[in-house]
Design a protein around this motif. Structure first.
Motif, PDB file in Angstrom:
ATOM      1  N   ARG A  14       0.824  -1.192   0.000  1.00  0.00           N
ATOM      2  CA  ARG A  14       0.000   0.000   0.000  1.00  0.00           C
ATOM      3  C   ARG A  14       0.879   1.272   0.000  1.00  0.00           C
ATOM      4  NH1 ARG A  14      -4.762   0.771   4.362  1.00  0.00           N
ATOM      5  NH2 ARG A  14      -5.058  -1.414   3.894  1.00  0.00           N
ATOM      6  N   LYS A  47       7.631 -12.746  -4.077  1.00  0.00           N
ATOM      7  CA  LYS A  47       6.298 -12.883  -3.488  1.00  0.00           C
ATOM      8  C   LYS A  47       5.213 -12.677  -4.539  1.00  0.00           C
ATOM      9  CE  LYS A  47       7.170 -11.735   1.337  1.00  0.00           C
ATOM     10  NZ  LYS A  47       6.928 -10.780   2.424  1.00  0.00           N
ATOM     11  N   SER A  50       4.971 -15.774  -6.524  1.00  0.00           N
ATOM     12  CA  SER A  50       4.477 -16.937  -5.788  1.00  0.00           C
ATOM     13  C   SER A  50       3.049 -16.762  -5.288  1.00  0.00           C
ATOM     14  CB  SER A  50       5.394 -17.228  -4.609  1.00  0.00           C
ATOM     15  OG  SER A  50       5.300 -16.166  -3.685  1.00  0.00           O
ATOM     16  N   HIS A  51       2.328 -15.745  -5.794  1.00  0.00           N
ATOM     17  CA  HIS A  51       0.913 -15.602  -5.458  1.00  0.00           C
ATOM     18  C   HIS A  51       0.682 -14.976  -4.092  1.00  0.00           C
ATOM     19  CE1 HIS A  51      -2.953 -17.364  -7.183  1.00  0.00           C
ATOM     20  NE2 HIS A  51      -2.206 -17.098  -8.231  1.00  0.00           N
ATOM     21  N   ILE A  52       1.772 -14.631  -3.354  1.00  0.00           N
ATOM     22  CA  ILE A  52       1.553 -14.076  -2.017  1.00  0.00           C
ATOM     23  C   ILE A  52       1.016 -12.653  -2.135  1.00  0.00           C
ATOM     24  CG2 ILE A  52       2.680 -13.341   0.133  1.00  0.00           C
ATOM     25  CD1 ILE A  52       4.554 -15.736  -0.207  1.00  0.00           C
ATOM     26  N   ILE A  53       1.599 -11.850  -3.057  1.00  0.00           N
ATOM     27  CA  ILE A  53       0.982 -10.539  -3.310  1.00  0.00           C
ATOM     28  C   ILE A  53       0.546 -10.423  -4.767  1.00  0.00           C
ATOM     29  CG2 ILE A  53       1.780  -9.006  -1.463  1.00  0.00           C
ATOM     30  CD1 ILE A  53       4.241  -8.434  -2.823  1.00  0.00           C
ATOM     31  N   LYS A  54      -0.560  -9.731  -4.949  1.00  0.00           N
ATOM     32  CA  LYS A  54      -1.083  -9.535  -6.298  1.00  0.00           C
ATOM     33  C   LYS A  54      -0.398  -8.318  -6.915  1.00  0.00           C
ATOM     34  CE  LYS A  54      -5.263 -11.984  -6.404  1.00  0.00           C
ATOM     35  NZ  LYS A  54      -5.272 -12.583  -5.046  1.00  0.00           N
ATOM     36  N   THR A  72      -5.227 -20.062  -5.923  1.00  0.00           N
ATOM     37  CA  THR A  72      -4.020 -20.345  -5.146  1.00  0.00           C
ATOM     38  C   THR A  72      -3.785 -21.851  -5.048  1.00  0.00           C
ATOM     39  OG1 THR A  72      -4.396 -18.361  -3.855  1.00  0.00           O
ATOM     40  CG2 THR A  72      -2.959 -19.979  -2.880  1.00  0.00           C
ATOM     41  N   HIS A  73      -4.891 -22.584  -4.908  1.00  0.00           N
ATOM     42  CA  HIS A  73      -4.844 -24.036  -4.752  1.00  0.00           C
ATOM     43  C   HIS A  73      -4.252 -24.709  -5.997  1.00  0.00           C
ATOM     44  CE1 HIS A  73      -6.898 -28.027  -3.899  1.00  0.00           C
ATOM     45  NE2 HIS A  73      -6.264 -27.762  -2.780  1.00  0.00           N
ATOM     46  N   ALA A  76      -0.488 -23.791  -6.725  1.00  0.00           N
ATOM     47  CA  ALA A  76       0.495 -24.463  -5.868  1.00  0.00           C
ATOM     48  C   ALA A  76       0.901 -25.833  -6.420  1.00  0.00           C
ATOM     49  CB  ALA A  76      -0.049 -24.592  -4.456  1.00  0.00           C
ATOM     50  N   MET A  81       7.501 -22.940  -3.114  1.00  0.00           N
ATOM     51  CA  MET A  81       8.461 -21.946  -2.645  1.00  0.00           C
ATOM     52  C   MET A  81       9.172 -22.444  -1.392  1.00  0.00           C
ATOM     53  SD  MET A  81       8.266 -18.002  -2.415  1.00  0.00           S
ATOM     54  CE  MET A  81       8.874 -16.968  -1.112  1.00  0.00           C
TER      55      MET A  81
END
Lengths: 261, 325
Positions: A14, A47, A50-54, A72-73, A76, A81
């Motif tokens: 942010r 990140k 790896s889908h942790i942050i868009k 996410t499912h 993976a 990671m």
């Protein structure tokens, strides 16, 4: 078609844009190192991959599909990671932790089946952790724990393996041990590896190509020989270095040089 | 010799059965089995059975919610009340008791119903406070829970201190926890909510294991963390609100029992949740026996007993080894 295609990627937190519009392509089976000074955005980039942050803008395509449109499912199953270390509040055993890696193949209410246990046992053997599988994860050495985490990533059966400074807490013996393991998986399974590394000499030895980040932008993306030069290192790290050649492999060796001398 | 998990569960089940019998035979006065079954004492037997059921269910539910929240929030200090539900239900109950709020059509159910709803409203408020966009931060959840608890507890104290003596005693009694119940339907509803909650969370427990490794780790392992958080949040809120609304605040069970169960059976929530349920039930039954016996003929609030007995026991356990090998 490129295996991984990152186009116009902007990402961050942010009010804080960290990755500022970067694009690059990776071929299947490549071993890519991400290097750069502190705060360059290496971890943020990982990140985002790896889908942790868009991402804020741009896309990441894995085999032509936008990863942020996948759940996410499902994602993976394609990408796993390994972080610097695992701080688990509870003392799960190695076996319990590695079994959790089967999650992408299990629904919310589903429990692991026989096949899952077989896959886990194979991964434990491959990472040389079979003898330690009943040990609590928090009683292992940092190096053994990294092996367990690699086993956990393997049972996700990924095509892309992301690593965030996997050798940060390890002694030199385990640094090469872990990276040798990753390199052999990379060669055996055509597993594509993207690895954030702080140690430029390890990056030089193991990676096919290095992606040098600074202030959220790509400074260079090429072989270690092209990236690890005095000029580029001076520019990115504000550090004076002696760059030599490794007599065995001919790969660059970087020796940081005191400004006082 | 290695003890298998199912053997531990079996042992706990037998222990639960044993302490249940004990609790039926020694209430505030000891009664022999033969006399207890005689028709003349049917009333007492009935009271003791309902009380036993409520103590078991409450102990089990509180311990399970404690285990869930400790895993979900990655915090060993989490207990069922940490998110503010107790203060919300407490405020609802105190208002109901002190202002004589008896909705005529609800009769004696108005107190538990009011407490239940007030608890859920509070927890919803805490949830909204910690929601940022689509994500809920567990740190903010803990902080807003603590803050709301502090504020509502202040309001409870304000109301209690500003009222007459009469209502005061029943309000305080309620706040300190009790296991008396006279309404069979209410007991059935509370038991059903608890049992369903325990069974569902046992089947979902694998997700809790992954969640306890940390949110980012869980995402890279393909877990839909927001969904899992929401599901467990709802399960634990409804269970806690149900128990608090009939039993008041029985502290300490939800905090220590999961730790004890973890030492007995390990951290895998699929075994930890059933084990916590059984240990919680056993513990609360034992505390309930003590509450009735120690200061005869006066009965102690059970919350007082759970805290006084629980702390030394827990300290003892903390000093022992970590995990059975």
């Amino acid at each position: 078609m490129d295996f991984l295609n990152v186009t116009g990627l902007k990402s961050g937190y942010r009010n804080n844009l960290v990755i500022r519009d970067i694009s690059f392509k990776i071929k299947k089976g490549e071993f890519i190192g991400i290097i750069g000074p502190n705060g360059a955005g290496k971890t943020t980039l990982l990140k985002t991959l790896s889908h942790i942050i868009k991402p804020i803008a741009g896309s990441v395509f894995l085999e032509g599909r936008d990863i942020h449109l996948l759940s996410t499912h499902l994602f993976a199953r394609k990408c796993a990671m390994v972080g610097q270390d695992l701080m688990s509040l509870f003392s799960f055993t190695v076996l319990e932790i590695v079994l959790m890696g089967r999650n992408p193949y299990l629904g919310l209410f589903k429990q692991e089946q026989k096949e899952d246990v077989e896959i886990v046992n194979k991964a434990l053997e491959r990472t040389n952790m079979s003898l330690l599988k009943q040990r609590p994860i928090d009683e292992l050495s940092a190096g053994e724990r990294q092996r367990a985490l690699i086993a956990k990533a393997l049972v996700q059966q990924p095509q892309l393996l992301l690593l965030d400074e996997p050798t940060a807490h390890l002694d030199i013996g385990y640094q090469t041990d872990i990276l040798d393991l990753i390199k052999s998986l990379n060669i055996e399974h055509q597993l594509t590896v993207v690895c954030v590394l702080h140690d430029l000499n390890l990056a030089s030895q193991y990676c096919d190509k290095l992606l040098l980040l600074d202030e959220g932008k790509i400074i260079g993306f090429d072989t270690p020989q092209e990236i690890l030069t005095n000029d580029i290192l001076e520019q990115a790290f504000k550090a004076t270095c002696i760059v030599d050649k490794n007599i065995l492999q001919g790969k660059p060796v970087v020796i940081p040089f005191s400004k006082r001398a | 010799m290695k003890i298998k998990p199912y053997q531990i569960i079996l042992f706990l089940l037998l222990s639960l059965f044993g302490v249940s019998l004990l609790s039926l035979l020694i209430g505030s006065v000891s009664i022999s089995p033969a006399r207890l079954l005689s028709p003349a004492l049917r009333g007492i037997l009935f009271l003791r059975i309902t009380r036993l059921i409520l103590a078991t269910v409450a102990g089990a539910a509180l311990a399970v919610v404690g285990a869930i929240l400790q895993g979900l929030l990655k915090n060993p200090l989490a207990d069922p009340y940490i998110l503010g539900i107790s203060s919300g239900s407490g405020l609802g109950a105190v208002i109901a008791i002190l202002f004589g709020l008896n909705l005529t059509f609800l009769g004696s159910l108005s107190l538990p119903l009011f407490a239940f709803l007030a608890g859920l409203v509070t927890i919803f408020l805490v949830y909204l406070l910690s929601k940022k966009g689509p994500r809920v931060s567990t740190e903010d959840l803990l902080l807003s829970g603590v803050i709301i608890t502090a504020m509502l507890s202040g309001i409870i104290m304000f109301i209690v201190s500003a009222t007459e003596q009469e209502g005061l005693h029943s309000a305080l009694w309620w706040l300190l926890g009790n296991t008396q119940i006279y309404d069979l339907k209410l007991l059935a509803v509370v038991s059903a909510i608890s049992v369903i909650g325990i069974v569902v969370s046992t089947f979902l427990a694998r997700n809790l294991n992954i969640m306890s490794l940390g949110e980012e780790e869980a995402i890279t392992m393909g877990l839909d963390v927001e969904k899992v958080k929401l599901i467990f949040f709802i399960i634990s809120s409804v269970m806690t609100a149900a128990i608090v609304s009939v039993c008041g605040m029985i502290g300490f069970v939800g905090l220590i029992i999961p730790h004890i169960a973890r030492r007995i059976i390990g951290p895998d929530h699929r075994r930890l949740i059933p084990a916590s349920a059984l240990c919680g039930g056993i513990y609360l039954i034992l505390c309930d026996i003590l509450a009735r016996r120690v200061t005869q003929p006066v009965e102690l609030p059970i919350g007082v007993v759970t805290a006084i007995c629980g702390a030394p026991f827990f300290i003892l356990l903390l000093r022992r080894s970590r995990r059975p090998k």
